[in-house]
Every structure is written in C-alpha cells, then in structure tokens.
Design an enzyme around this catalytic site. Sequence first.
Site, PDB file in Angstrom:
ATOM      1  N   ARG A  13      -3.158  -4.710   5.163  1.00 47.21           N
ATOM      2  CA  ARG A  13      -2.719  -5.782   4.274  1.00 47.21           C
ATOM      3  C   ARG A  13      -2.005  -6.874   5.060  1.00 47.21           C
ATOM      4  NH1 ARG A  13      -0.190  -3.959  -1.461  1.00 47.21           N
ATOM      5  NH2 ARG A  13      -1.606  -2.240  -0.992  1.00 47.21           N
ATOM      6  N   SER A 101      -4.138  -5.581  -3.963  1.00 48.01           N
ATOM      7  CA  SER A 101      -3.502  -4.961  -5.125  1.00 48.01           C
ATOM      8  C   SER A 101      -2.649  -5.969  -5.893  1.00 48.01           C
ATOM      9  CB  SER A 101      -2.691  -3.753  -4.667  1.00 48.01           C
ATOM     10  OG  SER A 101      -2.203  -3.023  -5.750  1.00 48.01           O
ATOM     11  N   HIS A 102      -1.327  -5.766  -5.902  1.00 48.77           N
ATOM     12  CA  HIS A 102      -0.430  -6.610  -6.692  1.00 48.77           C
ATOM     13  C   HIS A 102       0.295  -7.647  -5.834  1.00 48.77           C
ATOM     14  CE1 HIS A 102       1.857  -3.234  -5.092  1.00 48.77           C
ATOM     15  NE2 HIS A 102       2.918  -4.010  -5.113  1.00 48.77           N
ATOM     16  N   LYS A 111      -8.490  -1.096   1.418  1.00 51.88           N
ATOM     17  CA  LYS A 111      -8.224   0.332   1.243  1.00 51.88           C
ATOM     18  C   LYS A 111      -9.476   1.085   1.681  1.00 51.88           C
ATOM     19  CE  LYS A 111      -5.130  -0.367  -2.715  1.00 51.88           C
ATOM     20  NZ  LYS A 111      -4.894  -0.135  -4.160  1.00 51.88           N
ATOM     21  N   ASP A 236      -2.411  -4.078 -12.924  1.00 55.18           N
ATOM     22  CA  ASP A 236      -2.187  -4.872 -11.722  1.00 55.18           C
ATOM     23  C   ASP A 236      -3.508  -5.478 -11.243  1.00 55.18           C
ATOM     24  OD1 ASP A 236      -3.447  -2.690 -10.503  1.00 55.18           O
ATOM     25  OD2 ASP A 236      -2.087  -2.678  -8.784  1.00 55.18           O
ATOM     26  N   ASP A 238      -5.806  -4.910  -9.021  1.00 52.91           N
ATOM     27  CA  ASP A 238      -7.026  -4.120  -8.802  1.00 52.91           C
ATOM     28  C   ASP A 238      -7.131  -2.924  -9.737  1.00 52.91           C
ATOM     29  OD1 ASP A 238      -4.941  -2.776  -7.492  1.00 52.91           O
ATOM     30  OD2 ASP A 238      -6.263  -1.955  -5.947  1.00 52.91           O
ATOM     31  N   ASP A 240      -5.234  -0.234 -10.486  1.00 56.69           N
ATOM     32  CA  ASP A 240      -4.855   1.154 -10.232  1.00 56.69           C
ATOM     33  C   ASP A 240      -3.401   1.440 -10.619  1.00 56.69           C
ATOM     34  OD1 ASP A 240      -3.560  -0.142  -8.138  1.00 56.69           O
ATOM     35  OD2 ASP A 240      -4.571   0.966  -6.535  1.00 56.69           O
ATOM     36  N   ARG A 241      -2.696   0.415 -11.186  1.00 59.04           N
ATOM     37  CA  ARG A 241      -1.324   0.613 -11.650  1.00 59.04           C
ATOM     38  C   ARG A 241      -1.197   0.084 -13.074  1.00 59.04           C
ATOM     39  NH1 ARG A 241       1.900  -2.745  -8.717  1.00 59.04           N
ATOM     40  NH2 ARG A 241       3.810  -1.529  -8.853  1.00 59.04           N
ATOM     41  N   HIS A 323       1.376   4.127 -10.555  1.00 55.96           N
ATOM     42  CA  HIS A 323       0.210   4.915 -10.121  1.00 55.96           C
ATOM     43  C   HIS A 323       0.286   6.272 -10.815  1.00 55.96           C
ATOM     44  CE1 HIS A 323      -1.426   2.518  -6.761  1.00 55.96           C
ATOM     45  NE2 HIS A 323      -0.178   2.208  -6.457  1.00 55.96           N
TER      46      HIS A 323
END
Length: 450
Positions: A13, A101-102, A111, A236, A238, A240-241, A323
């Site tokens: 990242r 992600s966020h 990832k 979020d 992508d 996943d949260r 998560h």
Amino acid sequence: MIKPEVFRQYDIRGIVGEDIDEESFYLIGKGFGTYLHQKGLSSLVLGGDARLTTPSLKEAFARGALETGCTVIDLGMVATPVLYFSIWKLKTDGGAMITASHNPSNYNGCKLNLGLDSVYADELQKVLHIIQKGEFASGSGTYTINTSVNDDYKDYIISGITLERPVKVVIDAGNGVGGLYLPEILENLGCEVIKMYCEPDGSFPNHHPDPTIEKNMQDLSKKVVSEGYELGIGLDGDADRIGVVDEKGKLLFGDQILNILARDYLRHNPGKSVIVDVKCSKNLYDDIIKYGGVPIMYKTGHANIKMKMKELGVEFAGEMSGHIFLADRYLGYDDAIYVSCRFIEVVSKTDAPVSTFLADQPKMYNTPELHIACSDDRKFEVVAKVCDELKAEGYDVLDIDGARVNFPDGWGLVRASNTTPVLVTRFEAVTEERMKEIQQLIESKIYKYL
C-alpha cells in the site's frame, strides 16, 4: 526499483505517484508470478476496486504476471470478497486484488492470496525479495476475462440466507464497489432498500470510505431516522469491512456488531470458540461466555485472524475494525456483503429494535479506536518501551499485540498500526471518570517516548 516500505504487514500500500506507480505494479506482478512458480503454481484471479488509478495498475500487474507464465483471469472491477469467492469458485492457485481498502483516494495497493490464505508478513517479504533480486520466472502466460463470477457470487449468498420477514434497510456503499452487490442481493431477499452512494466513484466524493468512523456515517444515520427504517449498513471501499447504525441513527462499534452476530451463532453452536481481537470490549468477552462460547483474544489484522481460525478450526471471528469472518455456512473470509446479510437475517427474527439488542449488557464507558501519529520506523519501539514500563510497574499486561493493560474495572490498549504511521489506543471502564484515568495513565507513558 520498488520502495520496500510499501510492503506492509498484510498487503502492499502507498500513495500513487510517490510510493507506487505502474512500474511498481509490473514488478509486483512479476514477483508474485515467480512466487507462485516457485511453489509449482501458476493460475490467479485478478481484480480491482473503483479507484481511478486501479485500471492502469491492474494492467501493469497482469503484464508482469503473464511474463512469468501465469494464467491470469481478469475479473474487472470487483469487491475484495468477490475476488476471494472467485479463487474458491474457479479453483485458482492464488489471487491479487488491486485496492487500498478504506485509505484516501490518492492511495492504492494490492492484497495477495495463496488459495484463500493471505500472503502476508514473512511470505509477503518473500515477494519483495524476489523483486529486489530481479530473479524472475520466465514464460508466456494466458489472459482471459471473466465477469460471470459476479452473478455466481450473488446467487451463492442469496441461496444461503433466509429472512423471516422483510427488513427495511438503508445501504451506504461509500462510492466503493460494494454498491454493485449488496442492494441487489437484499432486494432479492425481500428487503426494502434505500441506496446511498452506491455508484462506484474512486474519488469518493461524498465521504471517506470507512464505515467505522462516525462522521463518515452521518448521512446514513440521518437517512435511517428520517425514513423510519430499521437500520443502516455502511461498507468500506472494497467491501470487506462493515459499519451499522441502529434505528436511532447511532453507530454500533465493530465489537457490538460482532457481539450481536456471536449471540446468534452460539445459539446454534453452543460451546464453540469465537476469536476476537485485542481492541474489543470486555462486554463482548463476557457475553460470549454467557452464551456458552469460548472467547479467544488474538492479534489485530485480517490476515492474522484468518490464519488463527484455520489453525484452531474456528468458524467465527471478528475485529473492532469491522472485519468479520464466517466459516459457519460460508467460506471463512472477511466479507462485509455476506456479513450484512447475516446481520439482517438476525434482525428479521424479531420485531425488537436494533438499539435494544444489547440493552441487557452492563453499561461500559469506552472510547472508539483512537490514533496518535508516530512514524513507521519508531512506532513499534515506542509501544515496546511503554509495554516494558507498564510490566515493570506491576500492571497486568497482555502483550500479544502491543499492550492491553487490564484492571478490575476496565482496560486500556496501545499498539502499533500495521498499515499506517500511527499508534492505536482504546480505553474502557465502568465509569467515564475511571476510563479517563486509564487513558491518562497510558497516554502519559506514550508521550514520554514519542
């Protein structure tokens, strides 16, 4: 060449144009392709989020992987859990998701997966070392496009969820990729859905795509209250949260979402273990025991949690960060789209408002997750010094991930973030005054070493 600091604990990242660029992702593709080749593997699925820089970075990654002889299946724009699903569905050796992600819109990242396991920590460093040595596998790979997996994913989730009544829910996808999936799935399940910011837009024009922070959920909260809906769900960038607001517009912390789901899980699976991270409330640990489960505290981090689940054979786990991982009736990874459906399934079993679901718990005063700026090269050192000092003074310290200091009437935590240059803290106690005392104790030691 590539900046080694972008290879973080769980993923890759950085800021596009400063830390990472197309050349970086070409090398990451070659590095990961070689990593697979060294294990006798070659096939991978490749997806990306809605960020404006994702298409070009994804193309560069694919080019690098193809030059190592990999079979690359390009899924296009997908949610991270859809990429995980496609690894399982298409039976590929691995996967790569281009996402930050966020993080803010100027970031991007990647990832990596080996099967459904995250490539992280020492294994991720192996990919970096391959790139640094420049010793890449060579071959002529094959490239195909697959978009049908999106419908397979939706059908799979719909087939595994049963609602006892229609639920009124507002969805705020934060202009991330989750808006392509969750509203349609819930409508197919019979819910009444109001959509907010469900059109993917990598500039994130309405709010930062992190649903665990109250200010990001303000529009969602207002909409739930004004429309008289039962709850709101935020995703979020992508997907996943997860974030949830109740019918009063109040944001539930990640450990409260986990608590509600844990009660339902343990009703059907008495005696089973539940893994929760070090940032979670004492109420959650006590409640798991009350409902016949066995709480296991473990390190923060989606890759850490998934690894521990697999090691112990645990079906249910989660983090304060939103998560949540379900191998019960599902595939074991963190999927906020599926978790949203499971939460709504719980809501459908009662006419009681969401705000009352945990009303029987003792009143605890706690902070959200707090951040103190600290450079990446010093944050672990600072936490180690604070931890050593607290131990030397005789405090009850759990050091599995930073320092969680336990008291008879509360606790405090300091740990180094594995993804950003900050120290993470959280505090909880039976009174607000006592919570502030614990906060003052631990923060005074932190600032001594900053």
